[in-house]
Design a protein around this motif. Structure first.
Motif, PDB file in Angstrom:
ATOM      1  N   ALA A   1      77.984  25.902 163.517  1.00 35.51           N
ATOM      2  CA  ALA A   1      78.487  27.361 163.857  1.00 35.51           C
ATOM      3  C   ALA A   1      77.213  28.088 164.309  1.00 35.51           C
ATOM      4  CB  ALA A   1      78.707  27.946 162.394  1.00 35.51           C
ATOM      5  N   LYS A   2      76.011  27.916 163.906  1.00 41.18           N
ATOM      6  CA  LYS A   2      74.525  28.197 164.303  1.00 41.18           C
ATOM      7  C   LYS A   2      74.460  27.847 165.813  1.00 41.18           C
ATOM      8  CE  LYS A   2      69.820  28.744 163.412  1.00 41.18           C
ATOM      9  NZ  LYS A   2      69.343  28.556 164.705  1.00 41.18           N
ATOM     10  N   ALA A   3      74.756  26.769 165.996  1.00 40.88           N
ATOM     11  CA  ALA A   3      74.433  26.131 167.434  1.00 40.88           C
ATOM     12  C   ALA A   3      75.358  26.689 168.359  1.00 40.88           C
ATOM     13  CB  ALA A   3      74.529  24.492 167.201  1.00 40.88           C
ATOM     14  N   ASP A   4      76.729  26.821 168.130  1.00 45.03           N
ATOM     15  CA  ASP A   4      77.627  27.360 168.960  1.00 45.03           C
ATOM     16  C   ASP A   4      77.327  28.891 169.209  1.00 45.03           C
ATOM     17  OD1 ASP A   4      79.216  24.852 169.205  1.00 45.03           O
ATOM     18  OD2 ASP A   4      80.723  25.721 167.900  1.00 45.03           O
ATOM     19  N   MET A   5      76.858  29.632 168.433  1.00 50.30           N
ATOM     20  CA  MET A   5      76.511  30.997 168.361  1.00 50.30           C
ATOM     21  C   MET A   5      75.143  31.213 169.406  1.00 50.30           C
ATOM     22  SD  MET A   5      78.394  33.307 167.475  1.00 50.30           S
ATOM     23  CE  MET A   5      77.267  34.814 167.599  1.00 50.30           C
ATOM     24  N   ASP A   6      74.345  30.147 169.113  1.00 48.00           N
ATOM     25  CA  ASP A   6      72.890  30.417 169.946  1.00 48.00           C
ATOM     26  C   ASP A   6      73.366  30.132 171.290  1.00 48.00           C
ATOM     27  OD1 ASP A   6      71.556  30.941 167.480  1.00 48.00           O
ATOM     28  OD2 ASP A   6      70.723  28.789 167.135  1.00 48.00           O
ATOM     29  N   MET A   7      73.917  29.074 171.843  1.00 49.79           N
ATOM     30  CA  MET A   7      74.561  28.760 173.036  1.00 49.79           C
ATOM     31  C   MET A   7      75.302  29.708 173.625  1.00 49.79           C
ATOM     32  SD  MET A   7      72.541  26.107 173.694  1.00 49.79           S
ATOM     33  CE  MET A   7      73.382  25.794 175.274  1.00 49.79           C
ATOM     34  N   ALA A   8      76.288  30.078 172.942  1.00 44.61           N
ATOM     35  CA  ALA A   8      77.106  31.123 173.540  1.00 44.61           C
ATOM     36  C   ALA A   8      76.300  32.680 173.862  1.00 44.61           C
ATOM     37  CB  ALA A   8      78.210  31.391 172.715  1.00 44.61           C
TER      38      ALA A   8
ATOM     39  N   TRP B   1      91.138  36.002 180.132  1.00 44.62           N
ATOM     40  CA  TRP B   1      90.567  35.758 178.883  1.00 44.62           C
ATOM     41  C   TRP B   1      89.593  34.653 178.866  1.00 44.62           C
ATOM     42  CZ3 TRP B   1      90.398  38.362 174.358  1.00 44.62           C
ATOM     43  CH2 TRP B   1      91.353  39.445 174.325  1.00 44.62           C
ATOM     44  N   SER B   2      89.170  34.344 180.286  1.00 42.48           N
ATOM     45  CA  SER B   2      88.349  33.198 180.345  1.00 42.48           C
ATOM     46  C   SER B   2      87.102  33.585 180.906  1.00 42.48           C
ATOM     47  CB  SER B   2      89.053  31.901 181.297  1.00 42.48           C
ATOM     48  OG  SER B   2      87.892  30.958 181.793  1.00 42.48           O
ATOM     49  N   ALA B   3      85.935  33.182 180.156  1.00 42.41           N
ATOM     50  CA  ALA B   3      84.683  33.666 180.720  1.00 42.41           C
ATOM     51  C   ALA B   3      84.350  32.944 181.965  1.00 42.41           C
ATOM     52  CB  ALA B   3      83.383  33.457 179.675  1.00 42.41           C
ATOM     53  N   LYS B   4      84.687  31.576 182.167  1.00 43.07           N
ATOM     54  CA  LYS B   4      84.481  30.930 183.378  1.00 43.07           C
ATOM     55  C   LYS B   4      85.235  31.599 184.425  1.00 43.07           C
ATOM     56  CE  LYS B   4      86.137  26.808 185.418  1.00 43.07           C
ATOM     57  NZ  LYS B   4      87.113  25.748 185.459  1.00 43.07           N
ATOM     58  N   HIS B   5      86.231  31.937 184.306  1.00 43.60           N
ATOM     59  CA  HIS B   5      86.802  32.722 185.619  1.00 43.60           C
ATOM     60  C   HIS B   5      86.466  33.816 186.044  1.00 43.60           C
ATOM     61  CE1 HIS B   5      91.162  30.366 185.064  1.00 43.60           C
ATOM     62  NE2 HIS B   5      90.040  29.635 184.968  1.00 43.60           N
TER      63      HIS B   5
ATOM     64  N   ILE C   1      77.270  26.409 188.269  1.00 47.19           N
ATOM     65  CA  ILE C   1      76.811  25.927 186.950  1.00 47.19           C
ATOM     66  C   ILE C   1      76.935  27.112 185.798  1.00 47.19           C
ATOM     67  CG2 ILE C   1      74.624  25.076 185.654  1.00 47.19           C
ATOM     68  CD1 ILE C   1      73.510  24.076 188.291  1.00 47.19           C
ATOM     69  N   PHE C   2      76.877  28.277 186.125  1.00 48.86           N
ATOM     70  CA  PHE C   2      76.965  29.249 185.171  1.00 48.86           C
ATOM     71  C   PHE C   2      78.623  29.146 184.619  1.00 48.86           C
ATOM     72  CE2 PHE C   2      73.331  32.204 186.771  1.00 48.86           C
ATOM     73  CZ  PHE C   2      72.425  31.682 185.847  1.00 48.86           C
ATOM     74  N   ALA C   3      79.459  28.919 185.842  1.00 46.92           N
ATOM     75  CA  ALA C   3      80.784  29.120 185.510  1.00 46.92           C
ATOM     76  C   ALA C   3      81.003  27.916 184.228  1.00 46.92           C
ATOM     77  CB  ALA C   3      81.585  28.684 186.747  1.00 46.92           C
ATOM     78  N   ARG C   4      80.556  26.741 184.471  1.00 43.97           N
ATOM     79  CA  ARG C   4      80.792  25.565 183.612  1.00 43.97           C
ATOM     80  C   ARG C   4      79.971  25.808 182.292  1.00 43.97           C
ATOM     81  NH1 ARG C   4      85.068  22.972 185.315  1.00 43.97           N
ATOM     82  NH2 ARG C   4      84.839  22.394 187.650  1.00 43.97           N
ATOM     83  N   LYS C   5      78.815  26.508 182.317  1.00 39.04           N
ATOM     84  CA  LYS C   5      78.279  26.641 181.061  1.00 39.04           C
ATOM     85  C   LYS C   5      78.976  27.912 180.308  1.00 39.04           C
ATOM     86  CE  LYS C   5      73.393  25.867 181.815  1.00 39.04           C
ATOM     87  NZ  LYS C   5      72.209  26.570 181.775  1.00 39.04           N
ATOM     88  N   ALA C   6      79.882  28.837 180.822  1.00 43.10           N
ATOM     89  CA  ALA C   6      80.703  29.814 180.242  1.00 43.10           C
ATOM     90  C   ALA C   6      81.850  29.139 179.556  1.00 43.10           C
ATOM     91  CB  ALA C   6      80.953  30.854 181.135  1.00 43.10           C
ATOM     92  N   GLU C   7      82.436  28.087 180.505  1.00 47.30           N
ATOM     93  CA  GLU C   7      83.626  27.275 179.967  1.00 47.30           C
ATOM     94  C   GLU C   7      83.042  26.610 178.557  1.00 47.30           C
ATOM     95  OE1 GLU C   7      87.037  24.547 181.761  1.00 47.30           O
ATOM     96  OE2 GLU C   7      84.867  24.004 182.413  1.00 47.30           O
ATOM     97  N   ILE C   8      81.866  25.946 178.631  1.00 51.58           N
ATOM     98  CA  ILE C   8      81.646  24.979 177.592  1.00 51.58           C
ATOM     99  C   ILE C   8      81.099  25.726 176.487  1.00 51.58           C
ATOM    100  CG2 ILE C   8      79.915  23.177 176.772  1.00 51.58           C
ATOM    101  CD1 ILE C   8      79.987  22.275 179.860  1.00 51.58           C
ATOM    102  N   TYR C   9      80.118  26.685 176.736  1.00 52.06           N
ATOM    103  CA  TYR C   9      79.561  27.375 175.395  1.00 52.06           C
ATOM    104  C   TYR C   9      80.170  28.810 175.211  1.00 52.06           C
ATOM    105  CZ  TYR C   9      76.145  23.917 176.580  1.00 52.06           C
ATOM    106  OH  TYR C   9      75.412  22.981 176.918  1.00 52.06           O
TER     107      TYR C   9
END
Length: 308
Positions: A29-36, A204-208, A100-108
C-alpha cells in the motif's frame, strides 16, 4: 494435552500468518501510494511548467489569463520561441517523456486504483489500444467540445464499441452524456472509414488524459495564432464551427490539465480505500478462512468497482 498443543499451534500459526500478510499488504500500500503520488506530481509539474512559460512569453497579449487558476499552453510561431532557452528545454523534455508519462500513469495510477484488477489474472497485451500515434492517425480534434474531458454520464466498460457508423461517429451525445469518447477513422474527404475499428478515449484513465494532453500540445505548439477554419480541416464532424481563438485554446488546455489532476486525486483516494484495514471478524482464526470460501470481503484488496 495433544489436542490442546495442536490447537495452540494452529492459533499461533494463524496469527503469525495474518500478521505477516498484513505487513506485506501495508508495504505494498505504501509503495503504491508513493509511486502514484510521485507520478502525479511529475506529470503535473512537467505540463504546468511548459504552460506557465508559454503564458509568460507574451504577457501583453494574454495578460487576461493571469487570473486563471491553471496556466495553459500558448500556440506561437517557432521563431518567437528561439530566445527562450528555458522553454525549449522544458518543451524538449516533455516531448521526450510524453509517452513514458502515459505508461507511468497507467502502471502507477490506473492499475493500483482499479478495484477489480487482479494482477495474477490473464490480461491481453492489447487490452488498451490507445496510443499517441492513434490519436494522430484518427486526427483527434482538440478543440471539439465533445472531446473535452468529463466524468458525467455512462462509464466505459472496456467492451468493443463495434464497427463505425454514422450515429456513433457523427453524434457522440446521441445516447446521452458519456465519460468517454469514441474515435472513428476518416478518409481525407472527411467520410468515415468503415474498415478501421473504433478507438475509445476513456476519461476514467489517467493514461488517456496524458496521451490527449501531449497530443494536443504537439498539435498546437507549432501553429500560429491564426488557425485554418474547421471547414478546411478534414476529419472534423463539426464543419460549421468557427476557428478557435488563442485564448480559447489556452482555456481548453487548462481544462485538460485540471481534469487530469481531478481524476488522479480521486484515484489516489481509491488506492487508500483499496488497502483499508479489514474488520475484526476477519482477524479471527478459522472464521477468516470460512468467509473466504464465500466472499473476498476479508481481503484487503476486494474485487469491487465503486464507480458503478
Amino acid at each position: 494435552m495433544t489436542a490442546v498443543t495442536l490447537l495452540t499451534g494452529l492459533l499461533g500459526g494463524s496469527f503469525q500468518y495474518m500478521s505477516s500478510y498484513e505487513q506485506k499488504v501495508g508495504e505494498q500500500a505504501k509503495a503504491d501510494m508513493d509511486m502514484a503520488t510521485k507520478t502525479f506530481l511529475d506529470i503535473s509539474e512537467a505540463f504546468a511548467e511548459v504552460q506557465t512559460q508559454q503564458e509568460n512569453m507574451l504577457p501583453g497579449q494574454f495578460g487576461s489569463l493571469k487570473a486563471q487558476a491553471n496556466p495553459a499552453f500558448m500556440p506561437v510561431d517557432e521563431k518567437t520561441l528561439e530566445p527562450f532557452s528555458d522553454y525549449r528545454k522544458a518543451r524538449a523534455s516533455l516531448r521526450r517523456n510524453g509517452t513514458i508519462f502515459a505508461r507511468k500513469a497507467e502502471i502507477y495510477i490506473d492499475w493500483p486504483s482499479d478495484m477489480g484488477r487482479d494482477a495474477a489474472a490473464e490480461h491481453t497485451l492489447d487490452q488498451d489500444p490507445l496510443t499517441a500515434s492513434l490519436l494522430t492517425k484518427y486526427n483527434f480534434d482538440c478543440e471539439a467540445e465533445a472531446n473535452q474531458p468529463q466524468f458525467k454520464g455512462a462509464i466505459y466498460n472496456g467492451g468493443d464499441p463495434g464497427r463505425p457508423s454514422e450515429d456513433l461517429c457523427n453524434d457522440p451525445t446521441a445516447d446521452g452524456l458519456k465519460a468517454y469518447v469514441n474515435l472513428c477513422a476518416r478518409h481525407a474527404d472527411g467520410t468515415i472509414d468503415p474498415l478501421q475499428k473504433v478507438v475509445t478515449v476513456n476519461w476514467w484513465s489517467a493514461k488517456h488524459h496524458v496521451l490527449v494532453m501531449h497530443h494536443c500540445f504537439e498539435a498546437l505548439r507549432g501553429q500560429s495564432t491564426t488557425l485554418a477554419s474547421s471547414s478546411d480541416t478534414p476529419n472534423r464532424p463539426e464543419t460549421t464551427r468557427p476557428p478557435a481563438s488563442s485564448e480559447q485554446r489556452l482555456q481548453l488546455q487548462a481544462r485538460r490539465l485540471d481534469a487530469f489532476m481531478t481524476l488522479t486525486m480521486a484515484q489516489l483516494d481509491r488506492i487508500r480505500v483499496r488497502y483499508r484495514p479489514t474488520g475484526f471478524v476477519c482477524h479471527v482464526p478459522l472464521v477468516r478462512g470460512a468467509i473466504g470460501y464465500f466472499s473476498n470481503q476479508c481481503l484487503p484488496i476486494p474485487a469491487k468497482n465503486e464507480r458503478t
